[in-house]
Write a protein that holds these residues in place. Structure first.
Motif, PDB file in Angstrom:
ATOM      1  N   ILE A  48      46.487 -35.848 -45.842  1.00  0.00           N
ATOM      2  CA  ILE A  48      47.283 -36.855 -46.567  1.00  0.00           C
ATOM      3  C   ILE A  48      47.243 -36.560 -48.077  1.00  0.00           C
ATOM      4  O   ILE A  48      48.274 -36.591 -48.760  1.00  0.00           O
ATOM      5  CB  ILE A  48      46.739 -38.280 -46.265  1.00  0.00           C
ATOM      6  CG1 ILE A  48      47.052 -38.657 -44.809  1.00  0.00           C
ATOM      7  CG2 ILE A  48      47.331 -39.312 -47.215  1.00  0.00           C
ATOM      8  CD1 ILE A  48      46.297 -39.886 -44.301  1.00  0.00           C
ATOM      9  N   ALA A  49      46.038 -36.233 -48.582  1.00  0.00           N
ATOM     10  CA  ALA A  49      45.904 -35.946 -50.013  1.00  0.00           C
ATOM     11  C   ALA A  49      46.667 -34.678 -50.387  1.00  0.00           C
ATOM     12  O   ALA A  49      47.250 -34.574 -51.468  1.00  0.00           O
ATOM     13  CB  ALA A  49      44.427 -35.823 -50.383  1.00  0.00           C
ATOM     14  N   GLU A  50      46.682 -33.717 -49.457  1.00  0.00           N
ATOM     15  CA  GLU A  50      47.404 -32.466 -49.721  1.00  0.00           C
ATOM     16  C   GLU A  50      48.909 -32.734 -49.813  1.00  0.00           C
ATOM     17  O   GLU A  50      49.600 -32.200 -50.667  1.00  0.00           O
ATOM     18  CB  GLU A  50      47.130 -31.512 -48.558  1.00  0.00           C
ATOM     19  CG  GLU A  50      47.344 -30.048 -48.887  1.00  0.00           C
ATOM     20  CD  GLU A  50      46.946 -29.196 -47.687  1.00  0.00           C
ATOM     21  OE1 GLU A  50      47.831 -28.503 -47.169  1.00  0.00           O
ATOM     22  OE2 GLU A  50      45.782 -29.277 -47.251  1.00  0.00           O
ATOM     23  N   ARG A  51      49.408 -33.609 -48.955  1.00  0.00           N
ATOM     24  CA  ARG A  51      50.852 -33.862 -48.931  1.00  0.00           C
ATOM     25  C   ARG A  51      51.298 -34.779 -50.069  1.00  0.00           C
ATOM     26  O   ARG A  51      52.332 -34.552 -50.687  1.00  0.00           O
ATOM     27  CB  ARG A  51      51.252 -34.485 -47.593  1.00  0.00           C
ATOM     28  CG  ARG A  51      52.777 -34.642 -47.439  1.00  0.00           C
ATOM     29  CD  ARG A  51      53.100 -35.074 -46.041  1.00  0.00           C
ATOM     30  NE  ARG A  51      54.508 -35.292 -45.812  1.00  0.00           N
ATOM     31  CZ  ARG A  51      55.308 -34.429 -45.203  1.00  0.00           C
ATOM     32  NH1 ARG A  51      54.845 -33.266 -44.808  1.00  0.00           N
ATOM     33  NH2 ARG A  51      56.578 -34.728 -44.990  1.00  0.00           N
ATOM     34  N   ALA A  55      47.371 -39.276 -56.053  1.00  0.00           N
ATOM     35  CA  ALA A  55      47.880 -40.627 -56.337  1.00  0.00           C
ATOM     36  C   ALA A  55      47.620 -41.579 -55.173  1.00  0.00           C
ATOM     37  O   ALA A  55      47.581 -42.795 -55.364  1.00  0.00           O
ATOM     38  CB  ALA A  55      49.373 -40.566 -56.633  1.00  0.00           C
ATOM     39  N   VAL A  56      47.454 -41.039 -53.954  1.00  0.00           N
ATOM     40  CA  VAL A  56      47.204 -41.932 -52.809  1.00  0.00           C
ATOM     41  C   VAL A  56      45.700 -42.126 -52.550  1.00  0.00           C
ATOM     42  O   VAL A  56      45.321 -42.698 -51.535  1.00  0.00           O
ATOM     43  CB  VAL A  56      47.910 -41.459 -51.506  1.00  0.00           C
ATOM     44  CG1 VAL A  56      49.420 -41.493 -51.652  1.00  0.00           C
ATOM     45  CG2 VAL A  56      47.412 -40.090 -51.081  1.00  0.00           C
ATOM     46  N   LEU A  57      44.875 -41.618 -53.502  1.00  0.00           N
ATOM     47  CA  LEU A  57      43.426 -41.827 -53.356  1.00  0.00           C
ATOM     48  C   LEU A  57      42.927 -42.783 -54.441  1.00  0.00           C
ATOM     49  O   LEU A  57      43.489 -42.835 -55.538  1.00  0.00           O
ATOM     50  CB  LEU A  57      42.676 -40.492 -53.478  1.00  0.00           C
ATOM     51  CG  LEU A  57      43.004 -39.411 -52.440  1.00  0.00           C
ATOM     52  CD1 LEU A  57      42.141 -38.170 -52.692  1.00  0.00           C
ATOM     53  CD2 LEU A  57      42.780 -39.927 -51.017  1.00  0.00           C
ATOM     54  N   GLN A  58      41.870 -43.519 -54.119  1.00  0.00           N
ATOM     55  CA  GLN A  58      41.236 -44.362 -55.130  1.00  0.00           C
ATOM     56  C   GLN A  58      40.191 -43.521 -55.858  1.00  0.00           C
ATOM     57  O   GLN A  58      39.916 -42.396 -55.463  1.00  0.00           O
ATOM     58  CB  GLN A  58      40.573 -45.563 -54.453  1.00  0.00           C
ATOM     59  CG  GLN A  58      41.536 -46.253 -53.500  1.00  0.00           C
ATOM     60  CD  GLN A  58      41.135 -47.665 -53.211  1.00  0.00           C
ATOM     61  OE1 GLN A  58      41.258 -48.549 -54.059  1.00  0.00           O
ATOM     62  NE2 GLN A  58      40.640 -47.880 -52.006  1.00  0.00           N
ATOM     63  N   GLU A  59      39.604 -44.107 -56.900  1.00  0.00           N
ATOM     64  CA  GLU A  59      38.651 -43.329 -57.713  1.00  0.00           C
ATOM     65  C   GLU A  59      37.480 -42.794 -56.899  1.00  0.00           C
ATOM     66  O   GLU A  59      36.974 -41.702 -57.154  1.00  0.00           O
ATOM     67  CB  GLU A  59      38.124 -44.177 -58.873  1.00  0.00           C
ATOM     68  CG  GLU A  59      39.021 -44.040 -60.084  1.00  0.00           C
ATOM     69  CD  GLU A  59      38.551 -44.855 -61.264  1.00  0.00           C
ATOM     70  OE1 GLU A  59      37.379 -45.282 -61.264  1.00  0.00           O
ATOM     71  OE2 GLU A  59      39.380 -45.056 -62.165  1.00  0.00           O
ATOM     72  N   ASP A  60      37.045 -43.569 -55.886  1.00  0.00           N
ATOM     73  CA  ASP A  60      35.894 -43.130 -55.074  1.00  0.00           C
ATOM     74  C   ASP A  60      36.295 -42.153 -53.962  1.00  0.00           C
ATOM     75  O   ASP A  60      35.472 -41.785 -53.129  1.00  0.00           O
ATOM     76  CB  ASP A  60      35.171 -44.344 -54.470  1.00  0.00           C
ATOM     77  CG  ASP A  60      36.046 -45.117 -53.486  1.00  0.00           C
ATOM     78  OD1 ASP A  60      37.207 -44.693 -53.256  1.00  0.00           O
ATOM     79  OD2 ASP A  60      35.571 -46.128 -52.936  1.00  0.00           O
TER      80      ASP A  60
END
Ligand SMILES: CC(C)(COP(=O)(O)OP(=O)(O)OC[C@H]1O[C@@H](n2cnc3c(N)ncnc32)[C@H](O)[C@@H]1O)[C@@H](O)C(=O)NCCC(=O)NCCS
Ligand SMILES: Nc1ncnc2c1ncn2[C@@H]1O[C@H](COP(=O)(O)OP(=O)(O)OP(=O)(O)O)[C@@H](O)[C@H]1O
Length: 200
Positions: A48-51, A55-60
């Motif tokens: 998901i992060a690769e695609r 921006a779709v992840l939170q700081e942690d």
């Protein structure tokens, strides 16, 4: 025996399954399992992060579910991609959960899933029950419960089976448009029916 309990967003699946639970019925919820498969360290979260980028992840490093929700319910192509990544993992883990629940040989167990028919999880169950309410009630209850806009709820409704289609595929129906007491009466009757059906 495995009973699949389904219904659209905010139809009342979690509320209904708690009523079955109070009668001693073990259950697993596909929404919970779908959360497990996108925890940090899981391959689905890396995809998901690769695609979609960080921006779709939170700081942690955990998934920003609200951001991903906004993307996938505004673009069917992205939703289908996300489902192709998560659903095989969800199915695999559901099978493991179901096996564990059945180990103590209860009369029956429940698989709760908003997408029982849409995702083919109905192949895992012996019988299905739909929690049914009109779309306007789904809309009102979602707006009262979640921090979402009306247009977002309508987009989620559009990504799910129509009420008619779901009802036409159901073996049993629980009408949850009335009070919780009325819902519990239907649950008690179905529980008796399922216990009778599960007798050898
Ligand atoms: C998009 C995500 C991150 C939004 O998370 P959020 O915490 O805001 O919502 P939550 O997961 O609690 O879902 C709320 C409701 O949305 C609906 N919904 C979720 N995913 C889908 C989908 N792919 N298609 C149609 N409706 C969906 C369901 O009614 C669900 O009960 C999340 O729903 C997700 O990862 N969806 C893809 C996985 C999936 O299909 N899950 C459904 C059960 S297998
Ligand atoms: N019979 C009822 N009368 C009034 N409110 C209800 C009733 N049943 C459920 N609700 C409320 O409606 C909302 C949605 O119910 P619930 O969370 O059980 O739905 P759900 O189908 O599990 O939702 P989702 O698919 O979004 O996970 C909740 O706020 C719940 O308290």
């Amino acid at each position: 025996m495995i009973i699949g309990l389904t219904g659209g967003i905010a139809s009342g699946k979690s509320t209904v399954v708690r009523a079955f639970e109070s009668l001693g019925v073990p259950w697993v919820d596909a929404d919970d399992v779908a959360r497990e498969v996108v925890q940090p360290g899981e391959p689905a979260l890396a995809s998901i992060a690769e695609r979609f980028g960080t921006a779709v992840l939170q700081e942690d490093g955990s998934l920003d579910r609200r951001k991903l929700r906004e993307i996938i319910f505004n673009d069917p192509k992205q939703r289908l991609w996300l489902e192709s990544v998560t659903h095989p993992q969800v199915r695999k883990r559901l099978l493991e959960h179901l096996e564990r629940l059945q180990a103590s040989q209860p009369a029956y167990v429940m698989l709760v899933s908003p997408l029982l028919f849409e995702s083919g999880q109905d192949a895992l169950v012996d019988r299905s029950v739909v929690v049914d309410v009109p779309e306007e009630i789904q809309l009102q209850r979602t707006l009262a419960r979640d921090d979402v806009s009306e247009s977002q709820v309508r987009a989620i409704l559009a990504a799910q089976l129509s009420r008619q289609e779901r009802l036409s595929r159901a073996d049993d129906v629980i009408d949850n448009s009335g009070s919780e007491t009325e819902m519990r009466e239907q649950v008690a009757q179905l529980d008796q029916r399922y216990r009778n059906l599960s007798r050898p």
